[in-house]
Design a protein around this motif. Structure first.
Motif, PDB file in Angstrom:
ATOM      1  N   MET A 149     -11.879 -15.138  13.550  1.00 42.76           N
ATOM      2  CA  MET A 149     -10.814 -15.069  12.553  1.00 42.76           C
ATOM      3  C   MET A 149     -11.207 -14.271  11.318  1.00 42.76           C
ATOM      4  SD  MET A 149      -9.181 -18.873  12.922  1.00 42.76           S
ATOM      5  CE  MET A 149      -7.562 -18.292  12.518  1.00 42.76           C
ATOM      6  N   ASP A 150     -12.467 -14.287  10.943  1.00 40.93           N
ATOM      7  CA  ASP A 150     -12.872 -13.483   9.793  1.00 40.93           C
ATOM      8  C   ASP A 150     -13.338 -12.106  10.221  1.00 40.93           C
ATOM      9  OD1 ASP A 150     -12.970 -13.568   6.963  1.00 40.93           O
ATOM     10  OD2 ASP A 150     -15.153 -13.618   7.015  1.00 40.93           O
ATOM     11  N   GLY A 151     -13.587 -11.935  11.527  1.00 44.82           N
ATOM     12  CA  GLY A 151     -14.072 -10.657  12.018  1.00 44.82           C
ATOM     13  C   GLY A 151     -13.113  -9.513  11.765  1.00 44.82           C
ATOM     14  N   PHE A 152     -11.807  -9.767  11.949  1.00 47.22           N
ATOM     15  CA  PHE A 152     -10.871  -8.650  11.807  1.00 47.22           C
ATOM     16  C   PHE A 152     -10.678  -8.242  10.360  1.00 47.22           C
ATOM     17  CE2 PHE A 152      -8.064 -12.413  12.215  1.00 47.22           C
ATOM     18  CZ  PHE A 152      -7.310 -12.301  11.059  1.00 47.22           C
ATOM     19  N   ASP A 153     -10.773  -9.187   9.393  1.00 44.19           N
ATOM     20  CA  ASP A 153     -10.612  -8.717   8.020  1.00 44.19           C
ATOM     21  C   ASP A 153     -11.897  -8.068   7.502  1.00 44.19           C
ATOM     22  OD1 ASP A 153     -12.085 -10.907   6.626  1.00 44.19           O
ATOM     23  OD2 ASP A 153     -10.430 -12.134   7.297  1.00 44.19           O
ATOM     24  N   LEU A 154     -13.071  -8.479   8.019  1.00 44.16           N
ATOM     25  CA  LEU A 154     -14.280  -7.709   7.743  1.00 44.16           C
ATOM     26  C   LEU A 154     -14.167  -6.311   8.351  1.00 44.16           C
ATOM     27  CD1 LEU A 154     -17.050 -10.411   8.354  1.00 44.16           C
ATOM     28  CD2 LEU A 154     -16.563  -9.264   6.189  1.00 44.16           C
ATOM     29  N   GLY A 155     -13.582  -6.250   9.550  1.00 47.98           N
ATOM     30  CA  GLY A 155     -13.392  -4.960  10.197  1.00 47.98           C
ATOM     31  C   GLY A 155     -12.479  -4.042   9.413  1.00 47.98           C
ATOM     32  N   LEU A 156     -11.413  -4.593   8.835  1.00 42.05           N
ATOM     33  CA  LEU A 156     -10.522  -3.776   7.998  1.00 42.05           C
ATOM     34  C   LEU A 156     -11.276  -3.221   6.792  1.00 42.05           C
ATOM     35  CD1 LEU A 156      -7.171  -5.784   7.985  1.00 42.05           C
ATOM     36  CD2 LEU A 156      -7.720  -3.723   9.276  1.00 42.05           C
ATOM     37  N   GLY A 157     -12.159  -4.031   6.219  1.00 40.33           N
ATOM     38  CA  GLY A 157     -12.963  -3.548   5.097  1.00 40.33           C
ATOM     39  C   GLY A 157     -13.874  -2.398   5.505  1.00 40.33           C
ATOM     40  N   ILE A 158     -14.475  -2.499   6.691  1.00 41.55           N
ATOM     41  CA  ILE A 158     -15.337  -1.425   7.194  1.00 41.55           C
ATOM     42  C   ILE A 158     -14.530  -0.149   7.395  1.00 41.55           C
ATOM     43  CG2 ILE A 158     -16.736  -0.714   9.183  1.00 41.55           C
ATOM     44  CD1 ILE A 158     -17.514  -3.720   9.444  1.00 41.55           C
ATOM     45  N   LEU A 159     -13.278  -0.279   7.814  1.00 42.75           N
ATOM     46  CA  LEU A 159     -12.412   0.879   8.063  1.00 42.75           C
ATOM     47  C   LEU A 159     -11.772   1.426   6.783  1.00 42.75           C
ATOM     48  CD1 LEU A 159     -10.546  -0.482  11.212  1.00 42.75           C
ATOM     49  CD2 LEU A 159     -12.272   1.317  11.195  1.00 42.75           C
ATOM     50  N   PHE A 160     -11.858   0.693   5.694  1.00 45.81           N
ATOM     51  CA  PHE A 160     -11.138   1.021   4.462  1.00 45.81           C
ATOM     52  C   PHE A 160     -11.360   2.459   3.992  1.00 45.81           C
ATOM     53  CE2 PHE A 160      -9.353  -0.803   0.397  1.00 45.81           C
ATOM     54  CZ  PHE A 160      -8.283  -1.424   1.008  1.00 45.81           C
ATOM     55  N   PRO A 161     -12.607   2.967   3.969  1.00 49.35           N
ATOM     56  CA  PRO A 161     -12.807   4.331   3.460  1.00 49.35           C
ATOM     57  C   PRO A 161     -12.160   5.402   4.330  1.00 49.35           C
ATOM     58  CG  PRO A 161     -14.885   3.104   3.505  1.00 49.35           C
ATOM     59  CD  PRO A 161     -13.894   2.309   4.277  1.00 49.35           C
ATOM     60  N   PHE A 162     -11.846   5.081   5.573  1.00 48.62           N
ATOM     61  CA  PHE A 162     -11.317   6.081   6.506  1.00 48.62           C
ATOM     62  C   PHE A 162      -9.792   6.019   6.633  1.00 48.62           C
ATOM     63  CE2 PHE A 162     -15.463   4.414   7.886  1.00 48.62           C
ATOM     64  CZ  PHE A 162     -16.235   5.562   7.697  1.00 48.62           C
ATOM     65  N   ALA A 163      -9.157   5.136   5.866  1.00 51.83           N
ATOM     66  CA  ALA A 163      -7.708   4.979   5.955  1.00 51.83           C
ATOM     67  C   ALA A 163      -7.004   6.269   5.538  1.00 51.83           C
ATOM     68  CB  ALA A 163      -7.253   3.822   5.068  1.00 51.83           C
ATOM     69  N   PRO A 164      -5.811   6.531   6.084  1.00 49.41           N
ATOM     70  CA  PRO A 164      -5.109   7.792   5.784  1.00 49.41           C
ATOM     71  C   PRO A 164      -4.789   7.969   4.311  1.00 49.41           C
ATOM     72  CG  PRO A 164      -4.133   6.698   7.692  1.00 49.41           C
ATOM     73  CD  PRO A 164      -5.117   5.739   7.108  1.00 49.41           C
ATOM     74  N   ASP A 165      -4.398   6.912   3.626  1.00 48.50           N
ATOM     75  CA  ASP A 165      -4.038   7.028   2.214  1.00 48.50           C
ATOM     76  C   ASP A 165      -4.051   5.647   1.568  1.00 48.50           C
ATOM     77  OD1 ASP A 165      -1.639   5.766   3.027  1.00 48.50           O
ATOM     78  OD2 ASP A 165      -0.648   7.694   3.345  1.00 48.50           O
ATOM     79  N   GLU A 166      -3.670   5.621   0.289  1.00 49.69           N
ATOM     80  CA  GLU A 166      -3.715   4.362  -0.455  1.00 49.69           C
ATOM     81  C   GLU A 166      -2.652   3.382   0.021  1.00 49.69           C
ATOM     82  OE1 GLU A 166      -6.195   2.398  -2.990  1.00 49.69           O
ATOM     83  OE2 GLU A 166      -6.327   4.485  -2.334  1.00 49.69           O
ATOM     84  N   ASP A 167      -1.511   3.884   0.479  1.00 50.88           N
ATOM     85  CA  ASP A 167      -0.491   2.986   1.031  1.00 50.88           C
ATOM     86  C   ASP A 167      -1.017   2.270   2.265  1.00 50.88           C
ATOM     87  OD1 ASP A 167       1.395   3.526  -0.889  1.00 50.88           O
ATOM     88  OD2 ASP A 167       2.415   5.084   0.273  1.00 50.88           O
ATOM     89  N   ALA A 168      -1.766   3.003   3.095  1.00 51.41           N
ATOM     90  CA  ALA A 168      -2.352   2.381   4.284  1.00 51.41           C
ATOM     91  C   ALA A 168      -3.346   1.297   3.888  1.00 51.41           C
ATOM     92  CB  ALA A 168      -3.038   3.441   5.147  1.00 51.41           C
ATOM     93  N   ARG A 169      -4.118   1.547   2.832  1.00 50.07           N
ATOM     94  CA  ARG A 169      -5.063   0.530   2.362  1.00 50.07           C
ATOM     95  C   ARG A 169      -4.325  -0.698   1.838  1.00 50.07           C
ATOM     96  NH1 ARG A 169      -7.452   5.387   0.319  1.00 50.07           N
ATOM     97  NH2 ARG A 169      -9.302   5.926   1.563  1.00 50.07           N
ATOM     98  N   ASP A 170      -3.193  -0.479   1.170  1.00 48.64           N
ATOM     99  CA  ASP A 170      -2.383  -1.616   0.715  1.00 48.64           C
ATOM    100  C   ASP A 170      -1.933  -2.464   1.897  1.00 48.64           C
ATOM    101  OD1 ASP A 170      -2.624  -0.883  -1.916  1.00 48.64           O
ATOM    102  OD2 ASP A 170      -0.683   0.133  -2.024  1.00 48.64           O
ATOM    103  N   VAL A 171      -1.458  -1.803   2.944  1.00 51.00           N
ATOM    104  CA  VAL A 171      -1.000  -2.524   4.129  1.00 51.00           C
ATOM    105  C   VAL A 171      -2.161  -3.275   4.781  1.00 51.00           C
ATOM    106  CG1 VAL A 171      -0.103  -2.237   6.482  1.00 51.00           C
ATOM    107  CG2 VAL A 171       0.955  -1.017   4.576  1.00 51.00           C
ATOM    108  N   MET A 172      -3.311  -2.631   4.889  1.00 48.03           N
ATOM    109  CA  MET A 172      -4.482  -3.276   5.492  1.00 48.03           C
ATOM    110  C   MET A 172      -4.865  -4.541   4.742  1.00 48.03           C
ATOM    111  SD  MET A 172      -6.615   0.248   6.183  1.00 48.03           S
ATOM    112  CE  MET A 172      -8.117  -0.476   6.871  1.00 48.03           C
ATOM    113  N   MET A 173      -4.924  -4.435   3.426  1.00 52.29           N
ATOM    114  CA  MET A 173      -5.342  -5.589   2.643  1.00 52.29           C
ATOM    115  C   MET A 173      -4.262  -6.669   2.633  1.00 52.29           C
ATOM    116  SD  MET A 173      -7.031  -5.672  -1.161  1.00 52.29           S
ATOM    117  CE  MET A 173      -8.672  -5.210  -0.639  1.00 52.29           C
ATOM    118  N   ASN A 174      -2.995  -6.258   2.539  1.00 52.47           N
ATOM    119  CA  ASN A 174      -1.907  -7.244   2.532  1.00 52.47           C
ATOM    120  C   ASN A 174      -1.789  -7.981   3.865  1.00 52.47           C
ATOM    121  OD1 ASN A 174      -0.588  -7.430  -0.015  1.00 52.47           O
ATOM    122  ND2 ASN A 174       0.183  -5.352   0.255  1.00 52.47           N
TER     123      ASN A 174
END
Length: 336
Positions: free
Chosen positions: A24-49
């Motif tokens: 359950m915590d693996g996927f949100d850690l995974g989103l953090g690892i992917l954060f620098p490679f996101a297409p844009d800031e809107d994508a990062r907002d969606v990932m974190m939300n």
């Protein structure tokens, strides 16, 4: 004679708690690892939300596993903490930075410099925490140098080529969980970006899984005997892991949304069960079993009553939070 084996019950509870945390915590850690490679800031907002409503509840399972170990198996703490002090500190520091970033990043909407800082804290904290968890798992597989229940190794014995590989493997595995979670929770160009990342990450996980599978019995004699003495039983778990990996590939290539995430969870689940079966019943390998490391039966029974009362509430809360915040997360909308 005891009617119930309390040490076994506690081992099952702690094992369940650790498994739930990883899944359950693996996927949100995974989103953090992917954060620098996101297409844009809107994508990062969606990932974190997509994880903001549930991430703190996910970490409840880590607290359950850690507190349960201290209460039921104190010998584990007396060995693990000196052996893994630096690794555990790095993990907790990463989780702290990530947790702070969840809140403060959304308060820096108009401050680009501040937002970049909290983006870095979120991604860096996630990467460090994931790597430290993988290194701890690798150290557990290798075993600990002990005498009379006391750790006698050095402070950096946990950092070896094998644990570096397991640390990197967990990071990539969590990133795969992150992409399949994002496929489930996003849409449009963000979802397509997640689809494109899934296959390369899956191939990387497969390669590291193969290397670790070959390397593990070479660094631990117990695992060698367990694996190659029970070919007709224990190898069912790696086979199921490979089946789940194939399902991730097949489902993501065909545009399924739910199945890739479920199959990735299955990959982690069967890998985790394979590790448990390989090391059972050694809780402080290579010398101490769960019964050697257990606290007094009276202490275990007293604490068990409380845990059995609290655990159903944790399960209900977890299910309810995911149910309430089900569905897609879109840019401009979310928890904050």
């Amino acid at each position: 004679m005891e009617m119930f084996d309390l040490s076994l019950i506690w081992a099952l509870i702690i094992g369940f708690g650790i498994m739930m945390y990883v899944l359950m915590d693996g996927f949100d850690l995974g989103l953090g690892i992917l954060f620098p490679f996101a297409p844009d800031e809107d994508a990062r907002d969606v990932m974190m939300n997509s994880v903001a409503p549930v991430w703190d509840g996910n970490e409840t399972w880590l607290v359950l596993g850690g507190a349960g170990l201290l209460a039921a198996f104190p010998l584990v703490y007396s060995v693990f903490l000196p052996a893994l002090y630096i690794g555990v500190f790095l993990m907790l520091a990463g989780l702290v930075f990530r947790g702070v970033a969840f809140e403060l990043r959304f308060k820096s909407r108009r401050d680009r410099r501040g937002r970049r800082l909290w983006n870095l804290a979120f991604s860096g904290g996630s990467a460090v925490a994931a790597f430290a968890q993988g290194a701890v798992v690798g150290t557990y597989i290798q075993g600990f140098e002990t005498e009379n229940g006391v750790y006698v190794g050095g402070p950096f014995d946990w950092l070896t080529p094998f644990t570096l590989l397991t640390g990197i493997g967990i990071m990539i595995g969590y990133a795969l969980l992150g992409t399949t979670w994002l496929i489930l929770k996003s849409e449009g160009y963000i979802q397509q970006w997640a689809y494109r990342l899934t296959t390369p990450l899956l191939l990387a996980v497969l390669v590291i899984f193969a290397i670790i599978s070959i390397w593990t019995p070479l660094v631990n004699d117990v695992v060698w005997e367990r694996w190659f003495g029970n070919l007709h039983v224990i190898w069912v778990l790696p086979a199921l892991t490979l089946l789940c990996m194939f399902t991730v590939f097949w489902a993501s290539r065909r545009g399924y949304e739910v199945l890739p995430f479920i199959a990735t969870l299955g990959t982690f689940l069967f890998t985790y069960l394979g590790l448990v079966v390989s090391k059972w019943p050694w809780i402080v390998p290579p010398n101490y079993t769960i019964w050697d490391a257990a606290s007094a039966p009276e202490s275990q029974l007293f604490l068990l009553i409380g845990v059995l009362f609290v655990l159903p509430f944790v399960l209900v809360y977890t299910f309810w939070s995911y149910w309430v915040f089900r569905g897609k997360v879109r840019a401009g909308e979310g928890y904050h």
